[in-house]
Enzyme design. Structure first.
Site, mmCIF file in Angstrom:
data_model
loop_
_atom_site.group_PDB
_atom_site.id
_atom_site.type_symbol
_atom_site.label_atom_id
_atom_site.label_comp_id
_atom_site.label_asym_id
_atom_site.label_seq_id
_atom_site.Cartn_x
_atom_site.Cartn_y
_atom_site.Cartn_z
ATOM 1 N N SER A 214 -72.709 41.322 -50.116
ATOM 2 C CA SER A 214 -72.676 40.192 -49.190
ATOM 3 C C SER A 214 -71.891 39.052 -49.835
ATOM 4 O O SER A 214 -70.731 39.229 -50.181
ATOM 5 C CB SER A 214 -74.098 39.766 -48.804
ATOM 6 O OG SER A 214 -74.079 38.717 -47.864
ATOM 7 N N HIS A 242 -71.559 42.496 -45.646
ATOM 8 C CA HIS A 242 -71.921 41.569 -44.580
ATOM 9 C C HIS A 242 -70.682 40.751 -44.201
ATOM 10 O O HIS A 242 -70.247 39.878 -44.950
ATOM 11 C CB HIS A 242 -73.030 40.612 -45.046
ATOM 12 C CG HIS A 242 -74.312 41.298 -45.343
ATOM 13 N ND1 HIS A 242 -75.332 40.695 -46.051
ATOM 14 C CD2 HIS A 242 -74.762 42.545 -45.040
ATOM 15 C CE1 HIS A 242 -76.351 41.533 -46.165
ATOM 16 N NE2 HIS A 242 -76.025 42.654 -45.559
ATOM 17 N N ASP A 338 -81.297 42.533 -48.398
ATOM 18 C CA ASP A 338 -80.809 43.741 -47.729
ATOM 19 C C ASP A 338 -80.399 44.783 -48.774
ATOM 20 O O ASP A 338 -79.737 44.461 -49.762
ATOM 21 C CB ASP A 338 -79.608 43.382 -46.843
ATOM 22 C CG ASP A 338 -79.222 44.495 -45.897
ATOM 23 O OD1 ASP A 338 -80.061 45.370 -45.627
ATOM 24 O OD2 ASP A 338 -78.071 44.481 -45.407
#
Length: 398
Positions: A214, A242, A338
């Site tokens: 991310s 992401h 995540d």
């Protein structure tokens, strides 16, 4: 006889100072909206709200921000031109680039990352759409808070405050003083924080490499794949970063150049093959499924997972049904957690997980969550991850 010893005052509050944010955008509506969101947070404050990059450069010393939210398209001096001038004046300034979802702005955002920007955030086409505005609001505040965590950790400790009063303590006789010193030496030394538990590497040979990332991920991924050729040539590599649509298209092109291997956004239903890098397209979750003897990509338009779409956990968990214990997952820099639940499932199925270490992560949220869950076989600095992966995929299980 007595001697006066000073005692430090008890602090009135242990709260850290708020993060100082500069908002730079030529839209008065966007500046006002973002400023209201930031001011509503107890740990943030807007120190300047400015219309152009030139104003930001000229007022940097006066405002002294920790973080600058910098629009790309502005009059007088645009964001990409202002960025190096801001960093020249304040090297530790955290800059988040903001732009709408166009190919040009995506390319400019990637250039900004190479010039020292810490992250980027896509602006919705319209703030009237409640869903888009809510996602933008959530992502913006989380990015500011996560990136600002390093500012707080690296800030110098405050100087001791002057003593409020003096306490008179009797001067001890030599024999009593020596006894007291001996007693103090016997006091237990505070233990260092426990290190995350390490899980052994799988005894099974890995058959695929799955990567989740991310904040800070694009830079980390391009560094990683440049040295990952021996793995890519023999095994499929699947990545969830992401990132919104258009941005993932540009990232895939950058990964292809860095790795000198085929890399592209995954296509629903295509067969997964060694020698290629598959990137989850922005706005869709990527999973893998088995079709007879072949493995295929499955994209879906389901709701966000862990506030993300694409998310890492769907990719990680789907790989278990396909490769069982032959999954090796890597969790790179990023905010949130995540990948941790999917990593747990991979380890429970007999696979392995590696995480990037805190020192080389832009944000140690995702890799930190995996490491602290005790599921990682290794937690490594970025420059050691590719060599380790090459060894593991070549048979090293240590």
């Amino acid at each position: 006889m007595s001697v006066a010893l000073t005692t430090a005052p008890i602090p009135n509050s242990t709260r850290q100072r708020p993060l100082r944010v500069m908002v730079v955008d030529d839209s008065v509506v966007i500046r006002g909206l973002i400023s209201r969101w930031i001011e509503a947070e107890p740990d943030m404050v807007v120190v300047a709200s400015l219309r152009t990059g030139l104003e930001a450069v000229n007022q940097l010393e006066r405002a002294d921000p920790d973080i600058a939210l910098l629009d790309i398209e502005m009059p007088e001096l645009d964001g990409i031109s202002a960025l190096p001038r801001l960093l020249a004046k304040k090297r530790d300034l955290i800059v988040i680039m903001a732009s709408t979802l166009t190919r040009r702005n995506a390319e400019v955002s990637f250039k900004a990352l190479s010039l020292g920007a810490s992250d980027y955030i896509p602006k919705p086409e319209s703030t009237r759409a409640s869903g888009a505005a809510e996602i933008f609001h959530h992502d913006l505040i989380q990015k500011i808070r996560s990136l600002g965590g390093k500012v707080r950790r690296t800030a110098p400790a405050p100087a001791p405050a002057p003593a409020r009063h003096a306490t008179v303590v009797p001067l001890l006789a030599p024999g009593v003083e020596r006894a007291r010193e001996a007693q103090l030496r016997l006091q237990p030394v505070p233990a260092e924080p426990p290190q995350p538990v390490r899980h052994a590497f799988s005894t099974q040979a890995p058959r695929a490499l799955l990567i989740g990332s991310s904040t800070g991920g694009p830079q980390a991924l391009m560094t990683l794949v440049a040295d990952l050729g021996p793995v890519i040539d023999r095994f499929p590599v699947l990545i969830t970063q992401h990132m919104p649509p258009t941005f993932t298209t540009i990232l895939a092109e950058h990964l292809a150049r860095s790795s000198r291997r085929p890399a592209r956004e995954a296509i629903d239903g295509e067969v997964v093959k060694p020698g290629r890098i598959y990137l989850a397209p922005g706005g869709r979750h990527m999973r893998v499924v088995r079709h007879g003897a072949e493995v295929a990509i499955a994209l879906d338009d389901g709701p966000p997972v862990n506030f993300c779409k694409p998310a890492v956990d769907p990719l990680f968990t789907s790989a278990i049904d396909v490769w069982q214990s032959g999954v090796l997952a890597l969790v790179l820099t990023g905010m949130g957690s995540d990948g941790m639940r999917g990593g747990k499932a991979i380890v429970a199925a007999g696979g392995s997980v590696i995480a990037q270490d805190e020192a080389t992560s832009v944000v140690w949220g995702m890799p930190g969550a995996a490491a602290n869950a005790g599921i990682c076989a290794a937690v490594l600095p970025l420059n050691q991850i590719a060599p380790k992966l090459v060894r593991v995929f070549s048979g090293d299980r240590s």
